[in-house]
Design an enzyme around this catalytic site. Sequence first.
Site, PDB file in Angstrom:
ATOM      1  N   SER A 135       0.855  -1.187   0.000  1.00 64.44           N
ATOM      2  CA  SER A 135       0.000   0.000   0.000  1.00 64.44           C
ATOM      3  C   SER A 135       0.888   1.233   0.000  1.00 64.44           C
ATOM      4  O   SER A 135       2.055   1.163   0.406  1.00 64.44           O
ATOM      5  CB  SER A 135      -0.877   0.003   1.259  1.00 64.44           C
ATOM      6  OG  SER A 135      -1.523   1.252   1.449  1.00 64.44           O
ATOM      7  N   TYR A 148      -2.035  -1.227  10.372  1.00 62.67           N
ATOM      8  CA  TYR A 148      -2.086  -1.430   8.923  1.00 62.67           C
ATOM      9  C   TYR A 148      -0.807  -0.929   8.263  1.00 62.67           C
ATOM     10  O   TYR A 148      -0.188  -1.634   7.452  1.00 62.67           O
ATOM     11  CB  TYR A 148      -3.309  -0.697   8.368  1.00 62.67           C
ATOM     12  CG  TYR A 148      -3.488  -0.802   6.877  1.00 62.67           C
ATOM     13  CD1 TYR A 148      -4.104  -1.914   6.318  1.00 62.67           C
ATOM     14  CD2 TYR A 148      -3.069   0.218   6.030  1.00 62.67           C
ATOM     15  CE1 TYR A 148      -4.285  -2.010   4.936  1.00 62.67           C
ATOM     16  CE2 TYR A 148      -3.246   0.136   4.662  1.00 62.67           C
ATOM     17  CZ  TYR A 148      -3.856  -0.976   4.118  1.00 62.67           C
ATOM     18  OH  TYR A 148      -4.041  -1.063   2.749  1.00 62.67           O
TER      19      TYR A 148
END
Length: 256
Positions: A135, A148
């Site tokens: 990401s 995350y």
Amino acid sequence: MAQRVMITAGASGIGLAIAKAFANNGAKVSVCDFDERALGEVAQFHPQISAAHVDVSNEKAVDQWFDKTMGDLGGIDVLVNNAGAKGPTGNVEDIALDDWRQCVSVCLDSHFLCARRAARPMKEQKSGNIINISSTAGLYGYGLRTPYAAAKWAVIGLTKSLAIELGPYDVRANAICPGSVEGPRMQRVIKAEADGRGISADVVAKEYTQSQSIKRFVTPEEIADMCVFLASPAAKMVTGQAIAVDGHTETFHIGS
């Protein structure tokens, strides 16, 4: 010979787009997912895609999936580690350890468990591709989403280390770093942040796109296109890379 492709979290969203892209290019594709409802719909999208219910954070479940699927496909040429979890949203001092561990288990441990199983057969055949979905949070950090972001940074470290280990066997490993990808998952992320900050979801959504040179969300199909490219002969000297597909992030979105 048709590519043999295994994709985690492949029954919806980015994973399904990746599965369809490979299948449309003639590959034999198997996906796994934890969402049984979504798995039941996979055959409606493409009958060539086989599907299995798997918790990819569970070592035994991953091994069982690989044992069966590699037998069915006759081996593996491409592994796409797409599984992830958004994790908790909040200030770091408010995050519970169990929530941290659950997020890291899905976002990172699953990539390790699957890469570990794919490495040996790929080394033996002296070819293969491992594509890990990280990401832009793994490039910049992510306020209010520390579990995350930490896991996505670690995915890039795992990828670069795999590239070093597997390169002598002509096996490549790369990470794709999507930006904000349109779809239900991103809508849930935006809502959680908006609720936590006490502002509207529309304001949060605009913040995300305004931080990019191309001011729109990424489509799942654009991530899928990069996966197909990285697994193709056109990318035969591309390995160990963290490639952003994000419309160029100028200033990464940080909730406050």
